[in-house]
Design an enzyme around this catalytic site. Structure first.
Site, PDB file in Angstrom:
ATOM      1  N   ARG A   1      66.770  77.702  64.361  1.00 51.59           N
ATOM      2  CA  ARG A   1      67.231  78.580  63.285  1.00 51.59           C
ATOM      3  C   ARG A   1      67.889  79.839  63.838  1.00 51.59           C
ATOM      4  O   ARG A   1      68.784  80.410  63.216  1.00 51.59           O
ATOM      5  CB  ARG A   1      66.023  78.934  62.409  1.00 51.59           C
ATOM      6  CG  ARG A   1      66.312  79.759  61.199  1.00 51.59           C
ATOM      7  CD  ARG A   1      67.100  78.990  60.161  1.00 51.59           C
ATOM      8  NE  ARG A   1      67.149  79.738  58.927  1.00 51.59           N
ATOM      9  CZ  ARG A   1      68.046  80.694  58.686  1.00 51.59           C
ATOM     10  NH1 ARG A   1      68.966  80.975  59.570  1.00 51.59           N
ATOM     11  NH2 ARG A   1      68.027  81.348  57.542  1.00 51.59           N
TER      12      ARG A   1
ATOM     13  N   ARG B   1      59.840  77.401  59.018  1.00 51.50           N
ATOM     14  CA  ARG B   1      59.786  78.576  59.893  1.00 51.50           C
ATOM     15  C   ARG B   1      58.453  78.837  60.573  1.00 51.50           C
ATOM     16  O   ARG B   1      58.375  79.592  61.521  1.00 51.50           O
ATOM     17  CB  ARG B   1      60.200  79.821  59.103  1.00 51.50           C
ATOM     18  CG  ARG B   1      61.679  79.889  58.862  1.00 51.50           C
ATOM     19  CD  ARG B   1      62.012  80.845  57.756  1.00 51.50           C
ATOM     20  NE  ARG B   1      61.457  80.354  56.499  1.00 51.50           N
ATOM     21  CZ  ARG B   1      61.580  80.977  55.337  1.00 51.50           C
ATOM     22  NH1 ARG B   1      62.214  82.130  55.277  1.00 51.50           N
ATOM     23  NH2 ARG B   1      61.070  80.454  54.239  1.00 51.50           N
TER      24      ARG B   1
ATOM     25  N   TYR C   1      67.449  78.410  38.985  1.00 48.94           N
ATOM     26  CA  TYR C   1      68.101  79.146  40.091  1.00 48.94           C
ATOM     27  C   TYR C   1      69.565  79.430  39.772  1.00 48.94           C
ATOM     28  O   TYR C   1      70.095  80.494  40.095  1.00 48.94           O
ATOM     29  CB  TYR C   1      67.984  78.363  41.404  1.00 48.94           C
ATOM     30  CG  TYR C   1      66.602  78.484  42.020  1.00 48.94           C
ATOM     31  CD1 TYR C   1      66.274  79.564  42.835  1.00 48.94           C
ATOM     32  CD2 TYR C   1      65.610  77.545  41.760  1.00 48.94           C
ATOM     33  CE1 TYR C   1      65.001  79.694  43.382  1.00 48.94           C
ATOM     34  CE2 TYR C   1      64.342  77.664  42.295  1.00 48.94           C
ATOM     35  CZ  TYR C   1      64.037  78.747  43.107  1.00 48.94           C
ATOM     36  OH  TYR C   1      62.786  78.880  43.627  1.00 48.94           O
TER      37      TYR C   1
ATOM     38  N   ASP D   1      67.278  70.709  50.968  1.00 41.90           N
ATOM     39  CA  ASP D   1      66.817  71.655  49.947  1.00 41.90           C
ATOM     40  C   ASP D   1      67.134  71.131  48.553  1.00 41.90           C
ATOM     41  O   ASP D   1      68.087  70.366  48.381  1.00 41.90           O
ATOM     42  CB  ASP D   1      67.457  73.032  50.135  1.00 41.90           C
ATOM     43  CG  ASP D   1      66.630  74.095  49.441  1.00 41.90           C
ATOM     44  OD1 ASP D   1      65.636  74.535  50.006  1.00 41.90           O
ATOM     45  OD2 ASP D   1      66.955  74.438  48.284  1.00 41.90           O
TER      46      ASP D   1
ATOM     47  N   ARG E   1      56.800  71.432  52.677  1.00 45.07           N
ATOM     48  CA  ARG E   1      57.365  72.378  53.644  1.00 45.07           C
ATOM     49  C   ARG E   1      56.767  72.202  55.035  1.00 45.07           C
ATOM     50  O   ARG E   1      56.534  73.166  55.747  1.00 45.07           O
ATOM     51  CB  ARG E   1      57.139  73.839  53.195  1.00 45.07           C
ATOM     52  CG  ARG E   1      57.924  74.259  51.986  1.00 45.07           C
ATOM     53  CD  ARG E   1      59.270  74.897  52.382  1.00 45.07           C
ATOM     54  NE  ARG E   1      60.063  75.163  51.202  1.00 45.07           N
ATOM     55  CZ  ARG E   1      60.152  76.365  50.622  1.00 45.07           C
ATOM     56  NH1 ARG E   1      59.543  77.385  51.135  1.00 45.07           N
ATOM     57  NH2 ARG E   1      60.889  76.510  49.547  1.00 45.07           N
TER      58      ARG E   1
HETATM   59  O1  CP3 Z   1      59.036  70.122  52.510  1.00 46.18           O
HETATM   60  C1  CP3 Z   1      59.826  70.041  53.468  1.00 46.18           C
HETATM   61  O2  CP3 Z   1      59.527  70.330  54.643  1.00 46.18           O
HETATM   62  C2  CP3 Z   1      61.204  69.471  53.203  1.00 46.18           C
HETATM   63  C3  CP3 Z   1      62.270  70.390  53.022  1.00 46.18           C
HETATM   64  C4  CP3 Z   1      62.277  71.331  51.820  1.00 46.18           C
HETATM   65  C5  CP3 Z   1      62.732  72.665  51.888  1.00 46.18           C
HETATM   66  N1  CP3 Z   1      62.767  73.175  50.628  1.00 46.18           N
HETATM   67  C6  CP3 Z   1      63.126  73.335  53.124  1.00 46.18           C
HETATM   68  C7  CP3 Z   1      63.409  74.786  53.114  1.00 46.18           C
HETATM   69  C8  CP3 Z   1      61.953  71.070  50.489  1.00 46.18           C
HETATM   70  C9  CP3 Z   1      61.352  69.821  49.874  1.00 46.18           C
HETATM   71  C10 CP3 Z   1      62.292  72.238  49.750  1.00 46.18           C
HETATM   72  C11 CP3 Z   1      62.133  72.317  48.289  1.00 46.18           C
HETATM   73  C12 CP3 Z   1      62.488  73.536  47.577  1.00 46.18           C
HETATM   74  N2  CP3 Z   1      63.497  74.421  47.875  1.00 46.18           N
HETATM   75  C13 CP3 Z   1      61.873  73.951  46.372  1.00 46.18           C
HETATM   76  C14 CP3 Z   1      60.788  73.210  45.635  1.00 46.18           C
HETATM   77  C15 CP3 Z   1      59.463  73.291  46.264  1.00 46.18           C
HETATM   78  C16 CP3 Z   1      58.922  74.680  46.439  1.00 46.18           C
HETATM   79  O3  CP3 Z   1      58.678  75.019  47.605  1.00 46.18           O
HETATM   80  O4  CP3 Z   1      58.708  75.352  45.444  1.00 46.18           O
HETATM   81  C17 CP3 Z   1      62.491  75.156  45.981  1.00 46.18           C
HETATM   82  C18 CP3 Z   1      62.156  75.984  44.755  1.00 46.18           C
HETATM   83  C19 CP3 Z   1      63.525  75.427  46.922  1.00 46.18           C
HETATM   84  C20 CP3 Z   1      64.501  76.545  46.910  1.00 46.18           C
HETATM   85  C21 CP3 Z   1      64.405  77.366  48.123  1.00 46.18           C
HETATM   86  N3  CP3 Z   1      64.787  76.955  49.385  1.00 46.18           N
HETATM   87  C22 CP3 Z   1      63.907  78.687  48.241  1.00 46.18           C
HETATM   88  C23 CP3 Z   1      63.377  79.512  47.084  1.00 46.18           C
HETATM   89  C24 CP3 Z   1      64.018  79.048  49.587  1.00 46.18           C
HETATM   90  C25 CP3 Z   1      63.712  80.368  50.219  1.00 46.18           C
HETATM   91  C26 CP3 Z   1      62.250  80.444  50.454  1.00 46.18           C
HETATM   92  C27 CP3 Z   1      61.904  81.429  51.522  1.00 46.18           C
HETATM   93  O5  CP3 Z   1      60.695  81.445  51.779  1.00 46.18           O
HETATM   94  O6  CP3 Z   1      62.770  82.089  52.111  1.00 46.18           O
HETATM   95  C28 CP3 Z   1      64.522  77.944  50.298  1.00 46.18           C
HETATM   96  C29 CP3 Z   1      64.786  77.888  51.738  1.00 46.18           C
HETATM   97  C30 CP3 Z   1      64.141  76.812  52.529  1.00 46.18           C
HETATM   98  N4  CP3 Z   1      64.003  75.521  52.124  1.00 46.18           N
HETATM   99  C31 CP3 Z   1      63.631  76.937  53.851  1.00 46.18           C
HETATM  100  C32 CP3 Z   1      63.188  75.672  54.228  1.00 46.18           C
HETATM  101  C33 CP3 Z   1      62.609  75.250  55.557  1.00 46.18           C
HETATM  102  C34 CP3 Z   1      63.660  78.208  54.699  1.00 46.18           C
HETATM  103  C35 CP3 Z   1      65.038  78.387  55.190  1.00 46.18           C
HETATM  104  C36 CP3 Z   1      65.175  79.265  56.402  1.00 46.18           C
HETATM  105  O7  CP3 Z   1      64.996  78.763  57.526  1.00 46.18           O
HETATM  106  O8  CP3 Z   1      65.540  80.432  56.225  1.00 46.18           O
END
Ligand code: CP3
Length: 337
Positions: A32, A23, A146, A68, A19
């Site tokens: 965003r 944000r 999910y 994602d 990540r």
């Molecule tokens: O690592 C990176 O920077 C690359 C991009 C990446 C994102 N998500 C960006 C993201 C990667 C590799 C992921 C993986 C991901 N996504 C996982 C596995 C790893 C982990 O973190 O557990 C999972 C379970 C997801 C599913 C997911 N996507 C969730 C549960 C959420 C919401 C989380 C939250 O805190 O709101 C996301 C959204 C997400 N994925 C964001 C980003 C930058 C935030 C989106 C936003 O701007 O609102």
């Protein structure tokens, strides 16, 4: 980074963070404010810009594609939205045989072409930086969870209920996801990624028998059908510690460890050919600088000189973390050069 993944690194350990684009960066929030998350991951120019934001700000040794893990669910027809402060919400969760029948049988991952175009855009933008681009995919179990829960859940109760009460239905869902994930990773490889990571964030919720069946077996299948000599693979199962005896047999280049795991114990259990990535507790990014720096150095003391070691967090950066802390971590490692 690529040398470290091949257990042939002779310099300081490379560093990147899960990540790393997101944000916590003001540059990201600015974009965003203008676009929805799904629009951003579907727009190659934005994917490229956001993927490079942390590289420009902090100088990590690898870029990870901005996207994602849930895109494979959507490619099968399982639509979701991102709701502020709630995370992903699926419009039609998979609970029954008929919900499953509504999913697409097309596992070619061709409809994820925006990802492949994003990869090409990032590769072009990364040229002056000379660092690898990591692709990624969610592992079948975590993506299925999910789709079944309909979003984020604390205990994955519905998922485990389906797994235990309706193993045939669950198995069909896992197989469908395994197939599309193979196509998806292969197309990412065709588009130009230099390595990839498989994320199985919820793997740690299973007992040993189910871990073998629903985590190891599908990941093994994915690794077998995506193997390319020049593209190393990383596997991240959160809460890995209790399962190292299973994970050590995977045909991947590196295992990414969460922070509960003792990295030296893991080094002794894992074969020499397997690189280790990790495993700073991400909550240390909330700590005062001195404490953070000393805990980074603790890990480095244990692992520097290991030809197969990559510095990372035990999980992702959180939205309220301070960019200065990220910089401190990267600089501490780069000072070893
Ligand atoms: O690592 C990176 O920077 C690359 C991009 C990446 C994102 N998500 C960006 C993201 C990667 C590799 C992921 C993986 C991901 N996504 C996982 C596995 C790893 C982990 O973190 O557990 C999972 C379970 C997801 C599913 C997911 N996507 C969730 C549960 C959420 C919401 C989380 C939250 O805190 O709101 C996301 C959204 C997400 N994925 C964001 C980003 C930058 C935030 C989106 C936003 O701007 O609102």
């Amino acid at each position: 980074m690529i040398n470290a993944l091949n257990c042939k690194n002779e310099g300081r350990p490379p560093v990147w963070m899960m990540r790393q684009a997101g944000r916590y960066m003001p540059e990201y929030r600015k974009l965003r404010d203008k676009h929805g998350f799904k629009t951003m991951i579907k727009t190659p120019d934005l994917v490229s810009e956001i993927t490079l934001q942390p590289i420009k700000a902090f100088g990590m040794d690898a870029a990870i594609l901005f996207s994602d893990i849930l895109v494979t669910a959507e490619a099968l027809g399982s639509e979701f939205e991102f709701i502020e402060k709630k995370g992903p919400v699926f419009l039609n969760p998979v609970h029954t045989e008929s919900d499953f029948s509504a999913l697409s049988t097309d596992t070619s991952a061709e409809n994820l072409d925006y990802v492949y175009r994003g990869i090409k855009a990032v590769k072009h933008a990364l040229t002056p930086y000379n660092i690898p681009l990591l692709g990624f995919a969610g592992a079948p179990f975590t993506v299925a969870s999910y789709m079944i829960e309909g979003g984020t859940s604390k205990d994955l109760k519905k998922t485990k209920q389906m797994m235990l009460r309706e193993p045939e239905l669950f198995s069909k869902l896992i197989s469908r996801l395994t197939e599309i994930t193979v196509s998806y990773i292969n197309k990412q490889q065709d588009a130009g990624i230099n390595a990839f990571q498989i994320f199985d964030t919820w793997a740690g919720i299973l007992d040993q028998t189910d871990f073998k069946k629903w985590i190891i077996d599908p990941i093994e299948t994915i690794l077998r059908h995506t193997k390319r000599a020049d593209i190393p693979r990383i596997v991240f199962c959160k809460n890995t510690g209790s399962y190292l005896h299973h994970l050590k047999n995977l045909d991947c280049n590196a295992l990414s460890l969460d922070w509960q795991c003792d990295i030296e114990v893991a080094r002794n259990i894992l074969p020499e050919r397997m690189a280790i990535q990790g495993n700073l507790d991400p909550y240390l990014l909330y700590a005062p600088d001195e404490l953070l720096e000393s805990r980074v150095k603790n890990i480095l003391k244990k692992m520097t000189g290991d030809p197969g070691y990559i510095f990372n967090l035990g999980h992702g950066i959180m939205p309220d973390m301070k960019p200065d802390k990220i910089k401190l971590v990267v600089d501490t490692i780069k000072k070893l050069a």
